[in-house]
Design a protein around this motif. Sequence first.
Motif, PDB file in Angstrom:
ATOM      1  N   ALA A  41      -2.961   5.916  -1.649  1.00  0.00           N
ATOM      2  CA  ALA A  41      -3.636   7.156  -1.294  1.00  0.00           C
ATOM      3  C   ALA A  41      -2.821   8.307  -1.830  1.00  0.00           C
ATOM      4  O   ALA A  41      -1.593   8.264  -1.841  1.00  0.00           O
ATOM      5  N   ASP A  69       0.863  -1.169   0.000  1.00  0.00           N
ATOM      6  CA  ASP A  69       0.000   0.000   0.000  1.00  0.00           C
ATOM      7  C   ASP A  69       0.906   1.226   0.000  1.00  0.00           C
ATOM      8  O   ASP A  69       1.812   1.336   0.832  1.00  0.00           O
ATOM      9  N   LYS A  78      -7.580   8.143   3.503  1.00  0.00           N
ATOM     10  CA  LYS A  78      -7.673   6.696   3.635  1.00  0.00           C
ATOM     11  C   LYS A  78      -7.192   6.007   2.360  1.00  0.00           C
ATOM     12  O   LYS A  78      -7.469   6.455   1.246  1.00  0.00           O
ATOM     13  N   ILE A  79      -6.437   4.933   2.533  1.00  0.00           N
ATOM     14  CA  ILE A  79      -5.935   4.180   1.386  1.00  0.00           C
ATOM     15  C   ILE A  79      -7.071   3.404   0.726  1.00  0.00           C
ATOM     16  O   ILE A  79      -7.854   2.734   1.395  1.00  0.00           O
ATOM     17  N   GLN A  80      -7.157   3.520  -0.601  1.00  0.00           N
ATOM     18  CA  GLN A  80      -8.139   2.777  -1.391  1.00  0.00           C
ATOM     19  C   GLN A  80      -7.430   2.210  -2.605  1.00  0.00           C
ATOM     20  O   GLN A  80      -6.633   2.901  -3.241  1.00  0.00           O
ATOM     21  N   ASN A  81      -7.713   0.946  -2.922  1.00  0.00           N
ATOM     22  CA  ASN A  81      -7.079   0.285  -4.076  1.00  0.00           C
ATOM     23  C   ASN A  81      -5.556   0.349  -4.008  1.00  0.00           C
ATOM     24  O   ASN A  81      -4.888   0.635  -4.995  1.00  0.00           O
ATOM     25  N   ASN A  82      -5.013   0.121  -2.819  1.00  0.00           N
ATOM     26  CA  ASN A  82      -3.575   0.016  -2.582  1.00  0.00           C
ATOM     27  C   ASN A  82      -2.811   1.336  -2.579  1.00  0.00           C
ATOM     28  O   ASN A  82      -1.587   1.328  -2.484  1.00  0.00           O
TER      29      ASN A  82
END
Length: 200
Positions: free
Chosen positions: A163, A29, A157-161
């Motif tokens: 941010a 991530d 927030k991290i989304q799809n690995n």
Amino acid sequence: MKTYLFTGLLGLILLSSFSSCRTSDHEPDLVLYNLALSFQDASGKDLVQGIELEGESGSVPVEQAQSGLVKSDLYTLKVVASQPCEDVIASKSKNYIPDSPRLGMTKYNGYSFLTNDFGMDASDCPDEKVLTYKLKCASVFGDEAEHELVTYWEVPKIQNNFAKAICNRIEFEGKVITPSIAPGSYNYQAIVILESKAKE
């Protein structure tokens, strides 16, 4: 169009370089910090204009180039995180050595910007809010000194690995600069005035 393509290519290079540093099959991530800086003198003269680029085509004069990577022997750049984050990175195995940060050049609204797309593994530094950019570049600053820009970020927030961090403030030589998001890009751009620098 070329500007957006260049920014996208830098992002892909960054993602692939981080993936190649890992021994795990799982992609890390990432938190991405994308910055674009226009350096100008007090009269508004573009101090980045005409900087030499890697692999510049002979058919396009450097003054007319819309984007590219800055020649690596023209500058040194270090991106320094907070001490706790630096300690985590230093504790990694010797195989985990990220590439040196690279400078790009791209044009917005007739001005040349130095760009840097920097990424951090969120498992190392999930919420890094302060990055210090230590830059030497005689063709911009007119000297061989290391100049520091302290940048302040918000990490969503991290989304799809990944941010994309949001840059809220830059401090340079006692001045506070408020960046803005570049239209059609993920780069946070800012104008840095070098009052003591008059480019020859």
